[in-house]
Write an enzyme that holds these catalytic residues in place. Sequence first.
Site, PDB file in Angstrom:
ATOM      1  N   SER A 157     -52.675 -94.433 -52.672  1.00  0.00           N
ATOM      2  CA  SER A 157     -53.585 -93.743 -53.475  1.00  0.00           C
ATOM      3  C   SER A 157     -55.230 -93.975 -53.933  1.00  0.00           C
ATOM      4  CB  SER A 157     -52.890 -91.935 -54.027  1.00  0.00           C
ATOM      5  OG  SER A 157     -53.787 -91.904 -54.650  1.00  0.00           O
ATOM      6  N   TYR A 211     -45.747 -89.209 -59.422  1.00  0.00           N
ATOM      7  CA  TYR A 211     -46.613 -89.733 -58.008  1.00  0.00           C
ATOM      8  C   TYR A 211     -47.365 -91.184 -58.566  1.00  0.00           C
ATOM      9  CZ  TYR A 211     -50.370 -89.075 -54.579  1.00  0.00           C
ATOM     10  OH  TYR A 211     -50.906 -88.877 -53.361  1.00  0.00           O
TER      11      TYR A 211
HETATM   12  P1  NAD Z   1     -49.304 -82.965 -46.741  1.00  0.00           P
HETATM   13  O1  NAD Z   1     -49.509 -81.765 -47.855  1.00  0.00           O
HETATM   14  O2  NAD Z   1     -50.733 -82.008 -45.749  1.00  0.00           O
HETATM   15  O3  NAD Z   1     -49.064 -83.341 -45.835  1.00  0.00           O
HETATM   16  C1  NAD Z   1     -47.163 -83.999 -45.998  1.00  0.00           C
HETATM   17  C2  NAD Z   1     -46.812 -84.408 -44.625  1.00  0.00           C
HETATM   18  O4  NAD Z   1     -45.716 -85.251 -45.152  1.00  0.00           O
HETATM   19  C3  NAD Z   1     -46.780 -83.246 -43.640  1.00  0.00           C
HETATM   20  O5  NAD Z   1     -46.550 -83.739 -42.695  1.00  0.00           O
HETATM   21  C4  NAD Z   1     -45.190 -83.271 -44.349  1.00  0.00           C
HETATM   22  O6  NAD Z   1     -44.280 -82.494 -43.497  1.00  0.00           O
HETATM   23  C5  NAD Z   1     -44.397 -84.608 -44.338  1.00  0.00           C
HETATM   24  N1  NAD Z   1     -43.585 -84.552 -45.203  1.00  0.00           N
HETATM   25  C6  NAD Z   1     -43.808 -83.867 -46.559  1.00  0.00           C
HETATM   26  N2  NAD Z   1     -41.928 -84.548 -46.992  1.00  0.00           N
HETATM   27  C7  NAD Z   1     -41.372 -84.446 -46.248  1.00  0.00           C
HETATM   28  C8  NAD Z   1     -40.012 -85.356 -45.739  1.00  0.00           C
HETATM   29  N3  NAD Z   1     -39.734 -85.973 -46.585  1.00  0.00           N
HETATM   30  N4  NAD Z   1     -40.016 -86.160 -44.301  1.00  0.00           N
HETATM   31  C9  NAD Z   1     -41.234 -85.924 -43.385  1.00  0.00           C
HETATM   32  N5  NAD Z   1     -42.218 -85.209 -43.708  1.00  0.00           N
HETATM   33  C10 NAD Z   1     -42.036 -85.147 -44.535  1.00  0.00           C
HETATM   34  O7  NAD Z   1     -50.599 -83.437 -47.809  1.00  0.00           O
HETATM   35  P2  NAD Z   1     -51.633 -84.470 -47.628  1.00  0.00           P
HETATM   36  O8  NAD Z   1     -52.827 -84.701 -48.469  1.00  0.00           O
HETATM   37  O9  NAD Z   1     -51.689 -84.752 -45.862  1.00  0.00           O
HETATM   38  O10 NAD Z   1     -50.842 -86.279 -47.978  1.00  0.00           O
HETATM   39  C11 NAD Z   1     -50.476 -87.243 -47.155  1.00  0.00           C
HETATM   40  C12 NAD Z   1     -50.175 -88.490 -47.705  1.00  0.00           C
HETATM   41  O11 NAD Z   1     -51.792 -88.811 -48.521  1.00  0.00           O
HETATM   42  C13 NAD Z   1     -49.397 -88.414 -49.448  1.00  0.00           C
HETATM   43  O12 NAD Z   1     -48.748 -89.575 -49.086  1.00  0.00           O
HETATM   44  C14 NAD Z   1     -50.284 -88.614 -49.802  1.00  0.00           C
HETATM   45  O13 NAD Z   1     -50.123 -88.725 -51.773  1.00  0.00           O
HETATM   46  C15 NAD Z   1     -51.531 -89.358 -49.658  1.00  0.00           C
HETATM   47  N6  NAD Z   1     -52.835 -88.694 -50.567  1.00  0.00           N
HETATM   48  C16 NAD Z   1     -52.877 -87.737 -50.752  1.00  0.00           C
HETATM   49  C17 NAD Z   1     -54.665 -87.818 -50.959  1.00  0.00           C
HETATM   50  C18 NAD Z   1     -55.168 -86.056 -50.841  1.00  0.00           C
HETATM   51  O14 NAD Z   1     -56.315 -85.593 -51.680  1.00  0.00           O
HETATM   52  N7  NAD Z   1     -54.960 -85.176 -50.144  1.00  0.00           N
HETATM   53  C19 NAD Z   1     -55.160 -88.681 -51.844  1.00  0.00           C
HETATM   54  C20 NAD Z   1     -53.895 -89.967 -51.464  1.00  0.00           C
HETATM   55  C21 NAD Z   1     -53.566 -89.583 -51.250  1.00  0.00           C
END
Ligand code: NAD
Length: 260
Positions: A142, A155
């Site tokens: 991130s 985080y």
């Molecule tokens: P999201 O909530 O849409 O998806 C998260 C996914 O992780 C889901 O499929 C969920 O079921 C799965 N998950 C959560 N806990 C779990 C566990 N214990 N075991 C297995 N699966 C699990 O979130 P997202 O925004 O798509 O985030 C995905 C990644 O991207 C994360 O690592 C997040 O930190 C990173 N990220 C997101 C953003 C953003 O703006 N959305 C920005 C930077 C980084």
Amino acid sequence: MLKSRVAIVTGSTSGIGLGIAHELAKLRTDIVLNGFGDPGEIEAIRSGIEREHDVRVVYNGADMSKGDAVRRLIATTVETFGRLDILVNNAGIQFTAPVDEFPPAKWHAILDINLSAAFHGVAAAVPQMKKQRWGRIINIASTHGLVASTHKAAYVAAKHGLIGLTKVVGLETAGSGVTCNAVCPGWVRTPLVEKQIGDMATQKKISHQDAAKALLGEKQPSSEFVSPEQLGGTVAFLCSPAADQITGTALAVDGGWTAQ
Ligand code: NAD
């Protein structure tokens, strides 16, 4: 380009992980989906990707907060497909609070899922990838792996740690045909961020649309969200021959957030 390759994308039942799974499947990669959700919806996603891209897609519901389950996910994939080429450590959760109010249980959960899961996955995958003399490990970090924001102690610590892990694994695998890189997205409009938009809307008594604009305005100079498809494209690039010598890096895809 990636025909007959096998990829695990953790946390791919939603958001960014799902976008990455789609983009890799478009390039004819077989996919192991992982994450939580309604079984019917997950099966619809699984069979949909399989049909649309004519690849093999299996679902494995391993809980990324449990190190042994992460290691089993790798072993089961190798047993099922006979290989593992791409590991995308994407599963992640968020919780926000000032550090002095941060619940220890949330701290541990974020560290386990956002950082330790990648350690266990990498540790289990590297020997197989080295044996194949080809492998791509991509850690979805991130902008918060590069810079901080308030109220995100766990985080930010986990994502900075993930970039550190990426550098070590990049060094330990250098010259073996395996690379390890981190991708650092800015704001992406997924369920994880939707909650933060909702919190801001309630706090400032503004609409969701205005809260989304405010969130972007605060950090992301492009004033546009990054899309899961664009991140899928970034992952595909890191799996392409053009990226063979890119390892141990952290690639920002953030509309200029960390250029400031
Ligand atoms: P999201 O909530 O849409 O998806 C998260 C996914 O992780 C889901 O499929 C969920 O079921 C799965 N998950 C959560 N806990 C779990 C566990 N214990 N075991 C297995 N699966 C699990 O979130 P997202 O925004 O798509 O985030 C995905 C990644 O991207 C994360 O690592 C997040 O930190 C990173 N990220 C997101 C953003 C953003 O703006 N959305 C920005 C930077 C980084």
